[in-house]
Scaffold this motif. Structure first.
Motif, PDB file in Angstrom:
ATOM      1  N   LYS A 184      -8.813   8.705  13.042  1.00  0.00           N
ATOM      2  CA  LYS A 184      -9.442   7.832  12.021  1.00  0.00           C
ATOM      3  C   LYS A 184      -9.509   8.509  10.578  1.00  0.00           C
ATOM      4  O   LYS A 184      -8.983   7.961   9.636  1.00  0.00           O
ATOM      5  CB  LYS A 184     -10.891   7.583  12.210  1.00  0.00           C
ATOM      6  CG  LYS A 184     -11.472   6.428  11.056  1.00  0.00           C
ATOM      7  CD  LYS A 184     -12.898   6.294  11.499  1.00  0.00           C
ATOM      8  CE  LYS A 184     -13.360   5.347  10.453  1.00  0.00           C
ATOM      9  NZ  LYS A 184     -15.206   5.433  10.377  1.00  0.00           N
ATOM     10  N   SER A 185      -9.667   9.724  10.567  1.00  0.00           N
ATOM     11  CA  SER A 185      -9.538  10.466   9.221  1.00  0.00           C
ATOM     12  C   SER A 185      -8.012  10.590   8.856  1.00  0.00           C
ATOM     13  O   SER A 185      -8.015  10.513   7.495  1.00  0.00           O
ATOM     14  CB  SER A 185     -10.443  11.836   9.518  1.00  0.00           C
ATOM     15  OG  SER A 185      -9.658  12.699  10.209  1.00  0.00           O
ATOM     16  N   ALA A 238      -3.782   6.554   4.087  1.00  0.00           N
ATOM     17  CA  ALA A 238      -4.000   5.547   2.994  1.00  0.00           C
ATOM     18  C   ALA A 238      -4.411   5.896   1.481  1.00  0.00           C
ATOM     19  O   ALA A 238      -3.888   5.456   0.573  1.00  0.00           O
ATOM     20  CB  ALA A 238      -5.205   4.506   3.641  1.00  0.00           C
ATOM     21  N   LEU A 239      -5.286   6.933   1.699  1.00  0.00           N
ATOM     22  CA  LEU A 239      -5.451   7.328   0.282  1.00  0.00           C
ATOM     23  C   LEU A 239      -4.442   8.072  -0.471  1.00  0.00           C
ATOM     24  O   LEU A 239      -4.022   7.837  -1.522  1.00  0.00           O
ATOM     25  CB  LEU A 239      -6.426   8.500   0.396  1.00  0.00           C
ATOM     26  CG  LEU A 239      -7.222   9.098  -1.054  1.00  0.00           C
ATOM     27  CD1 LEU A 239      -7.807   8.116  -1.626  1.00  0.00           C
ATOM     28  CD2 LEU A 239      -8.372  10.262  -0.520  1.00  0.00           C
ATOM     29  N   GLU A 294       0.073   7.717  -4.488  1.00  0.00           N
ATOM     30  CA  GLU A 294       1.276   7.497  -4.832  1.00  0.00           C
ATOM     31  C   GLU A 294       1.638   6.371  -5.487  1.00  0.00           C
ATOM     32  O   GLU A 294       2.373   6.399  -6.404  1.00  0.00           O
ATOM     33  CB  GLU A 294       2.298   7.441  -3.316  1.00  0.00           C
ATOM     34  CG  GLU A 294       3.690   8.063  -3.502  1.00  0.00           C
ATOM     35  CD  GLU A 294       4.000   8.165  -2.150  1.00  0.00           C
ATOM     36  OE1 GLU A 294       5.103   7.311  -1.908  1.00  0.00           O
ATOM     37  OE2 GLU A 294       3.539   8.919  -1.405  1.00  0.00           O
ATOM     38  N   ALA A 295       0.990   5.184  -5.203  1.00  0.00           N
ATOM     39  CA  ALA A 295       1.185   3.930  -5.843  1.00  0.00           C
ATOM     40  C   ALA A 295       1.019   3.993  -7.381  1.00  0.00           C
ATOM     41  O   ALA A 295       1.459   3.287  -8.122  1.00  0.00           O
ATOM     42  CB  ALA A 295       0.745   2.805  -5.035  1.00  0.00           C
ATOM     43  N   ASP A 296      -0.340   4.423  -7.395  1.00  0.00           N
ATOM     44  CA  ASP A 296      -0.954   4.881  -8.960  1.00  0.00           C
ATOM     45  C   ASP A 296       0.048   5.562  -9.881  1.00  0.00           C
ATOM     46  O   ASP A 296       0.639   4.947 -10.750  1.00  0.00           O
ATOM     47  CB  ASP A 296      -2.081   5.308  -8.705  1.00  0.00           C
ATOM     48  CG  ASP A 296      -3.243   4.459  -8.261  1.00  0.00           C
ATOM     49  OD1 ASP A 296      -2.994   3.097  -8.130  1.00  0.00           O
ATOM     50  OD2 ASP A 296      -4.397   5.016  -7.967  1.00  0.00           O
ATOM     51  N   LEU A 297       0.549   6.471  -9.258  1.00  0.00           N
ATOM     52  CA  LEU A 297       1.438   7.404  -9.922  1.00  0.00           C
ATOM     53  C   LEU A 297       2.869   6.554 -10.204  1.00  0.00           C
ATOM     54  O   LEU A 297       3.644   6.671 -11.233  1.00  0.00           O
ATOM     55  CB  LEU A 297       1.817   8.806  -9.312  1.00  0.00           C
ATOM     56  CG  LEU A 297       0.673   9.883  -9.455  1.00  0.00           C
ATOM     57  CD1 LEU A 297       0.867  10.920  -8.440  1.00  0.00           C
ATOM     58  CD2 LEU A 297       0.644  10.209 -10.764  1.00  0.00           C
ATOM     59  N   LYS A 298       3.368   5.864  -9.289  1.00  0.00           N
ATOM     60  CA  LYS A 298       4.701   5.185  -9.338  1.00  0.00           C
ATOM     61  C   LYS A 298       4.527   4.166 -10.577  1.00  0.00           C
ATOM     62  O   LYS A 298       5.491   3.949 -11.233  1.00  0.00           O
ATOM     63  CB  LYS A 298       4.903   4.707  -7.903  1.00  0.00           C
ATOM     64  CG  LYS A 298       6.112   3.668  -8.178  1.00  0.00           C
ATOM     65  CD  LYS A 298       7.441   4.136  -7.444  1.00  0.00           C
ATOM     66  CE  LYS A 298       8.352   3.212  -7.379  1.00  0.00           C
ATOM     67  NZ  LYS A 298       9.381   3.040  -8.628  1.00  0.00           N
ATOM     68  N   SER A 299       3.461   3.366 -10.505  1.00  0.00           N
ATOM     69  CA  SER A 299       3.163   2.332 -11.478  1.00  0.00           C
ATOM     70  C   SER A 299       3.055   3.173 -13.115  1.00  0.00           C
ATOM     71  O   SER A 299       3.689   2.686 -13.941  1.00  0.00           O
ATOM     72  CB  SER A 299       1.850   1.683 -11.472  1.00  0.00           C
ATOM     73  OG  SER A 299       0.836   2.396 -11.624  1.00  0.00           O
ATOM     74  N   MET A 300       2.577   4.263 -13.167  1.00  0.00           N
ATOM     75  CA  MET A 300       2.400   5.119 -14.285  1.00  0.00           C
ATOM     76  C   MET A 300       3.695   5.440 -14.870  1.00  0.00           C
ATOM     77  O   MET A 300       4.231   5.445 -15.858  1.00  0.00           O
ATOM     78  CB  MET A 300       1.609   6.169 -14.366  1.00  0.00           C
ATOM     79  CG  MET A 300      -0.129   5.852 -13.845  1.00  0.00           C
ATOM     80  SD  MET A 300      -0.904   7.457 -13.494  1.00  0.00           S
ATOM     81  CE  MET A 300      -1.019   8.167 -15.268  1.00  0.00           C
ATOM     82  N   LYS A 322      -9.657  17.796  -0.987  1.00  0.00           N
ATOM     83  CA  LYS A 322     -11.284  17.849  -0.922  1.00  0.00           C
ATOM     84  C   LYS A 322     -11.382  16.988   0.159  1.00  0.00           C
ATOM     85  O   LYS A 322     -12.474  17.025   1.052  1.00  0.00           O
ATOM     86  CB  LYS A 322     -11.734  17.523  -2.277  1.00  0.00           C
ATOM     87  CG  LYS A 322     -13.221  17.734  -2.179  1.00  0.00           C
ATOM     88  CD  LYS A 322     -13.913  17.146  -3.374  1.00  0.00           C
ATOM     89  CE  LYS A 322     -15.471  17.029  -3.231  1.00  0.00           C
ATOM     90  NZ  LYS A 322     -15.966  16.687  -4.397  1.00  0.00           N
ATOM     91  N   ALA A 323     -11.009  15.623   0.471  1.00  0.00           N
ATOM     92  CA  ALA A 323     -11.150  14.734   1.219  1.00  0.00           C
ATOM     93  C   ALA A 323     -10.794  15.226   2.540  1.00  0.00           C
ATOM     94  O   ALA A 323     -11.609  15.025   3.771  1.00  0.00           O
ATOM     95  CB  ALA A 323     -10.555  13.342   1.078  1.00  0.00           C
TER      96      ALA A 323
END
Length: 166
Positions: free
Chosen positions: A40-41, A47-48, A53-59, A109-110
């Protein structure tokens, strides 16, 4: 003479006590991989990572569009606007780099927090098995250069049972 006899008796008692001690060994990696919490972790961390990765790609895509626009129209722009656009591109590049570093740190950290909870659960189970079985030491397989599997008991299955694993 009395001292010699007392020392001999103590030595004999020490040898018999040492031979009665129980030693165990365990494979925590095997236990961890059998735990549903581990899977699960791992899924949550993947997923995190994909979200980051998706956030960086959009930037990066936004940066690329602005950079291409600047290259296409940069020669016709007045100097003050050209400098503003260059500064804007530099700021965006810095923001992307900082976001990447922040994402990596947050991911580490997570991962550390999730693994710490799982490892703590395993260590508690090992402690309970060791106490119940009267083991003096329970060592991690592979952590020492050599562990005699004939003189040491493998308690991995007992720890798995304590955790309710197969």
């Amino acid at each position: 003479m009395k001292k010699f006899i007392i020392c001999a008796i103590c030595a004999i008692c020490g040898f018999t006590t040492a031979s009665a001690q129980k030693f165990g060994h365990v494979n925590t990696q095997e236990i961890m991989q059998a735990m549903p919490e581990y899977e699960k972790s791992r899924t949550e961390l993947e997923a995190l990572a994909k979200q980051y990765e998706a956030d960086l790609k959009s930037m990066q895509d936004e940066f690329q569009k602005k950079f291409e626009d600047y290259q296409k129209n940069g020669t016709t722009l007045p100097d003050n606007i050209k400098q503003r656009r260059e500064q804007e591109l530099q700021d965006m590049d810095n923001k992307i780099r900082q976001s990447y570093q922040d994402n990596q740190q947050a991911l580490q950290k997570a991962q550390g927090e999730k693994l710490q909870a799982i490892q703590s659960k395993i260590m508690d189970a090992i402690s309970q098995v060791a106490t119940a079985g009267g083991y003096v030491y329970v060592m991690e397989m592979g952590s020492l250069p050599y562990i005699s599997t004939t003189l040491s008991t493998d308690v991995t299955a007992q720890v798995k049972a304590k955790l309710g694993l197969k």
